[in-house]
Scaffold this motif. Structure first.
Motif, PDB file in Angstrom:
ATOM      1  N   VAL A 330       0.857  -1.184   0.000  1.00 40.62           N
ATOM      2  CA  VAL A 330       0.000   0.000   0.000  1.00 40.62           C
ATOM      3  C   VAL A 330       0.893   1.234   0.000  1.00 40.62           C
ATOM      4  O   VAL A 330       2.049   1.180   0.426  1.00 40.62           O
ATOM      5  CB  VAL A 330      -0.944   0.031   1.215  1.00 40.62           C
ATOM      6  N   ALA A 331       0.360   2.336  -0.497  1.00 40.86           N
ATOM      7  CA  ALA A 331       1.069   3.617  -0.471  1.00 40.86           C
ATOM      8  C   ALA A 331       0.599   4.395   0.749  1.00 40.86           C
ATOM      9  O   ALA A 331      -0.610   4.493   1.010  1.00 40.86           O
ATOM     10  CB  ALA A 331       0.804   4.406  -1.752  1.00 40.86           C
ATOM     11  N   VAL A 332       1.541   4.937   1.501  1.00 43.47           N
ATOM     12  CA  VAL A 332       1.238   5.625   2.759  1.00 43.47           C
ATOM     13  C   VAL A 332       1.748   7.063   2.700  1.00 43.47           C
ATOM     14  O   VAL A 332       2.872   7.313   2.247  1.00 43.47           O
ATOM     15  CB  VAL A 332       1.881   4.886   3.956  1.00 43.47           C
ATOM     16  N   TYR A 333       0.921   7.984   3.175  1.00 42.16           N
ATOM     17  CA  TYR A 333       1.290   9.401   3.253  1.00 42.16           C
ATOM     18  C   TYR A 333       1.305   9.822   4.715  1.00 42.16           C
ATOM     19  O   TYR A 333       0.345   9.589   5.461  1.00 42.16           O
ATOM     20  CB  TYR A 333       0.273  10.243   2.482  1.00 42.16           C
ATOM     21  N   HIS A 334       2.415  10.438   5.139  1.00 37.01           N
ATOM     22  CA  HIS A 334       2.526  10.938   6.520  1.00 37.01           C
ATOM     23  C   HIS A 334       3.445  12.145   6.549  1.00 37.01           C
ATOM     24  O   HIS A 334       4.582  12.084   6.064  1.00 37.01           O
ATOM     25  CB  HIS A 334       3.062   9.848   7.448  1.00 37.01           C
ATOM     26  N   ARG A 335       2.943  13.240   7.079  1.00 35.88           N
ATOM     27  CA  ARG A 335       3.711  14.484   7.220  1.00 35.88           C
ATOM     28  C   ARG A 335       4.411  14.887   5.920  1.00 35.88           C
ATOM     29  O   ARG A 335       5.586  15.220   5.894  1.00 35.88           O
ATOM     30  CB  ARG A 335       4.725  14.353   8.348  1.00 35.88           C
ATOM     31  N   GLY A 336       3.662  14.821   4.817  1.00 34.80           N
ATOM     32  CA  GLY A 336       4.193  15.296   3.549  1.00 34.80           C
ATOM     33  C   GLY A 336       5.100  14.331   2.824  1.00 34.80           C
ATOM     34  O   GLY A 336       5.659  14.677   1.780  1.00 34.80           O
ATOM     35  N   ARG A 337       5.266  13.105   3.349  1.00 37.81           N
ATOM     36  CA  ARG A 337       6.153  12.126   2.705  1.00 37.81           C
ATOM     37  C   ARG A 337       5.357  10.905   2.265  1.00 37.81           C
ATOM     38  O   ARG A 337       4.357  10.546   2.888  1.00 37.81           O
ATOM     39  CB  ARG A 337       7.253  11.706   3.687  1.00 37.81           C
ATOM     40  N   TYR A 338       5.838  10.267   1.215  1.00 35.86           N
ATOM     41  CA  TYR A 338       5.188   9.079   0.671  1.00 35.86           C
ATOM     42  C   TYR A 338       6.063   7.848   0.917  1.00 35.86           C
ATOM     43  O   TYR A 338       7.284   7.903   0.760  1.00 35.86           O
ATOM     44  CB  TYR A 338       4.936   9.239  -0.828  1.00 35.86           C
ATOM     45  N   PHE A 339       5.400   6.733   1.297  1.00 34.46           N
ATOM     46  CA  PHE A 339       6.107   5.494   1.581  1.00 34.46           C
ATOM     47  C   PHE A 339       5.427   4.337   0.862  1.00 34.46           C
ATOM     48  O   PHE A 339       4.221   4.364   0.605  1.00 34.46           O
ATOM     49  CB  PHE A 339       6.111   5.192   3.085  1.00 34.46           C
ATOM     50  N   ARG A 340       6.246   3.321   0.564  1.00 33.63           N
ATOM     51  CA  ARG A 340       5.714   2.037   0.094  1.00 33.63           C
ATOM     52  C   ARG A 340       5.789   1.064   1.281  1.00 33.63           C
ATOM     53  O   ARG A 340       6.852   0.788   1.811  1.00 33.63           O
ATOM     54  CB  ARG A 340       6.548   1.480  -1.061  1.00 33.63           C
ATOM     55  N   LEU A 341       4.625   0.547   1.695  1.00 36.02           N
ATOM     56  CA  LEU A 341       4.554  -0.392   2.812  1.00 36.02           C
ATOM     57  C   LEU A 341       4.202  -1.776   2.274  1.00 36.02           C
ATOM     58  O   LEU A 341       3.073  -2.027   1.844  1.00 36.02           O
ATOM     59  CB  LEU A 341       3.498   0.055   3.826  1.00 36.02           C
ATOM     60  N   TRP A 342       5.183  -2.685   2.281  1.00 35.67           N
ATOM     61  CA  TRP A 342       4.959  -4.046   1.798  1.00 35.67           C
ATOM     62  C   TRP A 342       4.083  -4.801   2.782  1.00 35.67           C
ATOM     63  O   TRP A 342       4.281  -4.734   3.997  1.00 35.67           O
ATOM     64  CB  TRP A 342       6.283  -4.781   1.609  1.00 35.67           C
ATOM     65  N   LEU A 343       3.122  -5.548   2.259  1.00 34.02           N
ATOM     66  CA  LEU A 343       2.227  -6.345   3.090  1.00 34.02           C
ATOM     67  C   LEU A 343       2.580  -7.822   3.076  1.00 34.02           C
ATOM     68  O   LEU A 343       1.902  -8.618   3.737  1.00 34.02           O
ATOM     69  CB  LEU A 343       0.779  -6.169   2.625  1.00 34.02           C
TER      70      LEU A 343
END
Length: 784
Positions: A330-343
């Protein structure tokens, strides 16, 4: 970094002795497990495609037919009436087979042909059976013999264990109504909204259209209905959603919310991603997607295919909806940054506790956004053409393309809000209104509005979602969301510390931070999109409240349809608010048909207007009751017609599209589509009641969802019937219109509901209690 080394399958260095090749066994193991999982999923998909393809028969029935044919042959009878012998004569390898083998092979070929013929016949019979909708027009508890026989035949032809898509090939196509019937119903729907002279003018246009251009356009629609699965849905998706060049935020996207706090809703991600996988593994809970609640009648499940791994891609003239087969992150947004979180790790889905651990890593990440990264999502909130041009110019290659692909190909999008939604001492009503606005548009850049849906989780545990509308309608998303929430709260649970249950593998690689290189020119365009979106968001006026004076239980006691009752209350509220009647839109599904989506129920009828005039003019109580029941029954009749393919607006819409393709201007169709929907309504049904316990856990209240107003001078109203005693309302309008006020209209809805129940109830004590509660009740913090 250790995580970087785990991602490399092999490495080598040049030494004086030659090339020193070093293999990473762990990385190779991960490659093997990933490939193994991929092949397992392919096999499962193939298996399910076979099962659904032969439904209502089963693959094992083929073996039964083969054995039966061979058994009859050994009794010296020929069930094929000579066809087996004919097949035997034309076998390509007959010279290399013995006579007995030729006979067996021919019998198997014949058996397979017979089996396929039986499947085709059963599908055809089931399709004809599902084309019968007379059961919808019968009174509850008064079922005709025809319907009883029909129900028995449907059960016989439906098989035993249907999957999610088993009925797809057996659902009937949406019928094309006769032009004269559509025009008659249309004229009937606008009669109470027009003066005599205006109605006569529209009636003349309609009659001219019916005898001239209408039949010509109808011919094209009938041709399309014979060729396409659904003569409406593809044009509806393209012209109503994808060709719109304005912002989809507020104008198209909608939201869903709940009204309780959870400890730490990270587990929702695991359940959401696993939902589709369980469907592929024949999880029976997914079957409720394809049923009408309380019946065994199947609904079209085509919209379910694009729940995950789906994104709307902007284009200069039209957008497109792109769906990928699978996504493991899933793609995650937190405090202006984007992350790829593998499930997934080592071929298995991460446990809820492991996903919580990974999310905590994102929350603890001290890095700062790259220039332009923080507000990048504003491109998806603004006008579509600037986003399409910027995507082509600045995101077509390099690191930007890789990061954008990561977001668009993700299973879904997640926003981790770093602020609490509400605090102690906040007014509950204001909190709910702020909650709705936050879910609908947020800060205009902290959602990815192009994704099929975005999960929003606030710092204090409150949550909700924002969904893009083109790929599916709200009931599909709502059913998925209810399942996730109920599973999270009542079936998985948390440990004593409030964390997800399970253990953590500390060697999990960190979530991947996406990188961007956004030039100043792109940032300038981003600021322009944000300014457009901000103006739109600031103009939205929202009011959300739970009506607790009574619910559908009390409405059913006066022998009225709850939906018809609420629609009459909305008509009464609008009439009191604006002193006029208006064209009213209520969404109805057409998923009884293949690839069906929605149809419009025109809730403002001659019967409802007659009742409102009588009620407001103080007519006799019995007269008003009779008019009220007549209006409710008329609404139910229109709703059933819409569900069974005899609606008005989708047929007129397709006739209008054909006229545009032919380059013909129709004064009648132009008149039809110039009328504003000043009251746009939709019921969001609670579809997983069996998974909730509102008696023992009344605080676990699903509050439904809402959408923005359709007309600049109108209201958008979404409502949900929660259990037997609660009705939630989401009212939207625009601050820029001096004639609309969502809070004022909410008060009118409360009063209208109470007045109607007082009129219809025979229990004077209950009526008196309802009358005393016209004004909004103060809500405690616990209710939130």
């Amino acid at each position: 970094m250790a995580e970087a080394h785990q991602a490399v399958a092999f490495q080598f260095t040049i030494t004086p002795e030659g090339i020193d090749l070093q293999l990473s066994h762990e990385a190779l193991r991960q490659v093997y497990l990933s490939g193994l999982r991929s092949w397992k999923k392919r096999i499962v998909r193939l298996k399910n495609n076979v099962i659904t393809g032969v439904y209502p028969a089963s693959p094992s029935s083929w073996l039964f037919v083969v054995i039966a044919i061979l058994a009859t042959m050994y009794t010296r009878s020929d069930p094929s009436m000579g066809l087996i012998a004919k097949i035997q004569e034309h076998l390509p390898a007959s010279g290399s087979l013995s006579v007995q083998c030729q006979t067996v092979v021919s019998a198997v070929v014949f058996s397979t042909m017979l089996w396929l013929s039986l499947i085709f016949t059963m599908k055809l019979c089931l399709k004809q059976l599902l084309s019968y909708h007379g059961w919808m027009f019968e009174q509850r508890g008064n079922v005709s013999n025809t319907t009883k026989v029909w129900m028995m035949l449907v059960r016989i032809f439906s098989g035993r264990q249907p999957l999610l898509y088993s009925y797809q090939g057996s659902l009937p196509n949406l019928p094309v109504p006769a032009v004269k019937d559509t025009i008659r119903r249309y004229l009937e729907s606008i009669r109470p909204l027009k003066s005599d002279s205006e109605f006569e003018r529209v009636n003349t246009l309609a009659k001219e259209f019916e005898v001239s251009l209408g039949n010509r356009l109808q011919w094209y629609l009938k041709l399309k209905s014979m060729w396409a699965s659904n003569y409406v849905s593809d044009w509806w998706e393209e012209y109503i959603y994808l060709r719109g060049r304005g912002p989809i935020m507020v104008n198209s996207n909608y939201y869903g919310m709940v009204r309780w706090y959870l400890w730490f809703n990270i587990r929702c991600f695991t359940i959401l991603q696993g939902y589709l996988l369980r469907a592929l593994k024949r999880d029976k809970t997914i079957l409720i997607f394809s049923r009408i609640p309380g019946t065994f009648i199947p609904l079209c499940s085509a919209q379910c295919e694009r729940i995950f791994n789906t994104t709307r891609i902007p284009g200069e003239e039209t957008d497109t909806v792109v769906h990928w087969k699978d996504s493991e992150y899933v793609a995650v947004y937190h405090r202006g940054r984007y992350f790829r979180l593998w499930l997934y790790q080592a071929g298995r889905m991460l446990s809820p506790r492991e996903i919580e651990y990974q999310i905590q890593r994102i929350l603890d990440d001290p890095s700062t956004p790259a220039p332009g990264e923080e507000k990048l999502g504003a491109f998806t909130a603004g006008d579509r053409l600037p986003w399409a041009q910027a995507r082509k110019e600045f995101f077509g290659s390099g690191v930007n393309k890789r990061s954008l692909d990561c977001i668009e190909k993700a299973a879904f999008f997640v926003t981790l809000e770093h602020e609490e939604l509400d605090k102690k001492g906040d007014d509950p009503d204001i909190t709910l209104d702020r909650y709705a606005k936050s879910l609908l548009h947020g800060k205009c850049y902290d959602r990815w509005f192009d994704k099929s849906f975005s999960v929003v989780i606030y710092k204090n545990g409150k949550n909700g979602l924002n969904a893009e509308h083109s790929w599916a309608d709200a009931p599909v998303v709502s059913r998925m969301w209810e399942y996730v929430l109920a599973t999270d709260c009542f079936h998985l649970g948390y440990n004593e510390e409030g964390h997800c249950k399970g253990d953590v593998n500390p060697s999990l690689p960190r979530p991947q931070r996406l990188t961007w290189d956004i030039p100043s020119q792109c940032q300038e365009r981003l600021a322009q999109s944000l300014s457009v979106a901000q103006v739109l968001a600031d103009d939205v006026d929202f009011h959300v409240f739970a009506f607790r004076d009574f619910g559908k239980g009390s409405i059913k006691k006066v022998k009225m349809s709850p939906d018809g009752f609420i629609q009459l209350a909305l008509q009464l509220a609008f009439y009191r608010d604006r002193g006029m009647f208006c064209l009213t839109y209520e969404a109805s599904m057409t998923r009884l048909f293949r690839e069906g989506r929605t149809e419009t129920v025109r809730s403002c009828t001659s019967e409802s207007c007659e009742f409102l005039r009588a009620f407001e003019n103080g007519e006799d109580v019995e007269v008003c009751r009779r008019f009220c029941r007549s209006a409710s029954e008329k609404h139910q009749q229109l709703y059933r017609l819409a569900m069974t393919g005899a609606g008005i607006d989708r047929h007129l819409f397709c006739l209008y599209i054909v006229s545009k393709y032919l380059g013909i201007e129709s004064p009648f169709l132009k008149e039809v589509f110039s009328e504003p929907w000043r009251l746009s309504t939709s019921q969001t049904p609670v579809q997983h009641l069996e998974m909730f316990d509102f008696v023992n856990y009344p605080e676990y209240l699903i509050c439904g969802g809402g959408f923005g107003p359709v007309a600049d001078d109108g209201y958008g109203v979404s409502y949900s019937l929660i259990g037997e005693d609660i009705i939630t309302f989401h009212v939207s309008s625009k601050h820029s219109c001096p004639q609309t006020d969502s809070h004022k209209f909410g008060k009118q809805i409360r009063k209208a509901l109470g007045d109607l129940l007082q009129l219809m109830t025979n229990n004077q004590k209950e009526a008196s209690r309802s009358e005393q509660n016209h004004s909004p009740k103060p809500q405690s913090k616990k209710e939130l």
